[in-house]
Design a protein around this motif. Sequence first.
Motif, PDB file in Angstrom:
ATOM      1  N   PRO A  28       0.809  -1.232   0.000  1.00  0.00           N
ATOM      2  CA  PRO A  28       0.000   0.000   0.000  1.00  0.00           C
ATOM      3  C   PRO A  28       0.838   1.277   0.000  1.00  0.00           C
ATOM      4  N   ILE A  29       1.982   1.265   0.704  1.00  0.00           N
ATOM      5  CA  ILE A  29       2.856   2.446   0.708  1.00  0.00           C
ATOM      6  C   ILE A  29       3.458   2.651  -0.670  1.00  0.00           C
ATOM      7  N   LYS A  33       3.224   5.869  -3.178  1.00  0.00           N
ATOM      8  CA  LYS A  33       4.415   6.455  -3.798  1.00  0.00           C
ATOM      9  C   LYS A  33       4.197   6.686  -5.291  1.00  0.00           C
ATOM     10  N   THR A  34       3.662   5.668  -5.977  1.00  0.00           N
ATOM     11  CA  THR A  34       3.433   5.776  -7.423  1.00  0.00           C
ATOM     12  C   THR A  34       2.442   6.887  -7.745  1.00  0.00           C
ATOM     13  N   ARG A  35       1.370   6.965  -6.979  1.00  0.00           N
ATOM     14  CA  ARG A  35       0.347   7.981  -7.263  1.00  0.00           C
ATOM     15  C   ARG A  35       0.850   9.389  -6.930  1.00  0.00           C
ATOM     16  N   MET A  49       0.995  10.842   1.842  1.00  0.00           N
ATOM     17  CA  MET A  49       0.807   9.395   1.776  1.00  0.00           C
ATOM     18  C   MET A  49      -0.480   8.975   2.483  1.00  0.00           C
ATOM     19  N   SER A  50      -0.707   9.486   3.676  1.00  0.00           N
ATOM     20  CA  SER A  50      -1.914   9.103   4.422  1.00  0.00           C
ATOM     21  C   SER A  50      -3.171   9.563   3.708  1.00  0.00           C
ATOM     22  N   ASP A  51      -3.146  10.764   3.133  1.00  0.00           N
ATOM     23  CA  ASP A  51      -4.297  11.267   2.383  1.00  0.00           C
ATOM     24  C   ASP A  51      -4.584  10.373   1.185  1.00  0.00           C
ATOM     25  N   CYS A  52      -3.539   9.934   0.503  1.00  0.00           N
ATOM     26  CA  CYS A  52      -3.698   9.056  -0.654  1.00  0.00           C
ATOM     27  C   CYS A  52      -4.319   7.721  -0.245  1.00  0.00           C
ATOM     28  N   LYS A 286       9.431  13.683  -4.814  1.00  0.00           N
ATOM     29  CA  LYS A 286       8.069  13.188  -4.575  1.00  0.00           C
ATOM     30  C   LYS A 286       8.119  11.697  -4.232  1.00  0.00           C
ATOM     31  N   GLY A 287       7.438  11.342  -3.169  1.00  0.00           N
ATOM     32  CA  GLY A 287       7.370   9.938  -2.771  1.00  0.00           C
ATOM     33  C   GLY A 287       8.643   9.395  -2.160  1.00  0.00           C
ATOM     34  N   ALA A 288       9.627  10.273  -1.857  1.00  0.00           N
ATOM     35  CA  ALA A 288      10.909   9.785  -1.325  1.00  0.00           C
ATOM     36  C   ALA A 288      10.725   9.107   0.028  1.00  0.00           C
ATOM     37  N   TYR A 289       9.921   9.719   0.902  1.00  0.00           N
ATOM     38  CA  TYR A 289       9.732   9.113   2.218  1.00  0.00           C
ATOM     39  C   TYR A 289       8.920   7.828   2.109  1.00  0.00           C
ATOM     40  N   CYS A 290       8.009   7.767   1.137  1.00  0.00           N
ATOM     41  CA  CYS A 290       7.263   6.519   0.903  1.00  0.00           C
ATOM     42  C   CYS A 290       8.222   5.417   0.459  1.00  0.00           C
TER      43      CYS A 290
END
Length: 323
Positions: A28-29, A33-35, A49-52, A286-290
Motif C-alpha cells: 500500500p505504501i 508512492k506511485t500515485r 501518503m496518508s491522504d492518498c 516526490k514519494g521519497a519518504y514513501c
Amino acid sequence: MADKQLSLPAKLINGGIAGLIGVTCVFPIDLAKTRLQNQQNGQRMYTSMSDCLIKTIRSEGYFGMYRGAAVNLTLVTPEKAIKLAANDFFRHHLSKDGQKLTLLREMLAGCGAGTCQVIVTTPMEMLKIQLQDAGRIAAQKKILAAQAQLSTQGGTQPAVEAPAAPRPTATQLTRDLLQSRGIAGLYKGLGATLLRDVPFSIVYFPLFANLNQLGQSASEEKSPFYVSFLAGCVAGSTAAVAVNPCDVVKTRLQSLQRGVNEDTYSGFLDCARKILRNEGPSAFLKGAYCRALVIAPLFGIAQVVYFLGIGETLLGLLQNPQP
C-alpha cells in the motif's frame, strides 16, 4: 565446498520468501508512492501518503491498496534471485584469493547485480505502475466529469454519476503491449530503470556490508541479528532516497495513461527537463519518504528471514527427508 553450494540456493530461497512477505506488508505504501509521483501540479489529488491511502480506501475499498500486487508477488522471487546470484557471482570473481573486497570492487559487484536485475524489474514495474495508477486516473476523470456536469446544469440538478470504466488486468496489459509494441513494450523505461537500480545497488551493497561489519567481533563471526537488521534498514532507505529522482522520472515514463492536462514525455532527459521547469526541483523528491518506508522494511524483513535460516532448513529437509 558443499557449504558454498548450499549457500547460494539458500540465499535464493530466503530472498524469495523475504520478497513475498515484504511486498505483502508494504505494497500500500508503494501504491501511494506511485500515485504521488505521477500527479502533476495542475491536478493534485493527494496531499500526502496518508491522504492518498484514505482516499484510495474510500473510493476503491481496502483491496484497492493492493492493485498490482499480484504482478509483484509473481515476479519478486526471480528478481531477488537474479540480484542475489549476480551479486555473489561478481563478488566472487572480483575477490583476490578470498581477501576482503575493496570499496571500488564492492561497488562494481553491486553495479553488475543492478544491471542483471532489470531483466525482470522493468516489465514488473511497467505492469505494476499501470495497475497502481489506474485508480488515480479514474478518480480524477470522475471529479472533472462531475464538475463539468454541474457547470452545464448551473448546479440546479444533481450530477448523474457516469459508469466506471473497467480497469485492465495484468494479463490484458501484457497482451495489449505485446500486440501493439512487441517485447519492447514491456521494456519501456529500461534506461530509466537502469539509472535507478544500478546506482541503488552501488550504494546499497557496499554500505550494508560495511555497516554490518561493525557488529562483527571477529572476522569470521556473523554480526548479531539486530546489527544486520539495522544495517539493512539504513542502507536500503539511504540508497532509496539517493536514487529517488531517477525513480520519479522512471515512473512518469512508464505510465501509459495520463490525467487531464498532464505532460507527456519523449525520453529521460525530456521528462527531467519538464519536471524541473514545471514543478521545480522538489518534484524529484516526490514519494521519497514513501520509498524509504517501503525499502527499509523490505530489507529488514530479509534480514529476519536470513537470520532464521528458513532457506537452509527447507534445503536440509529436502536433502535429508525424515523416514
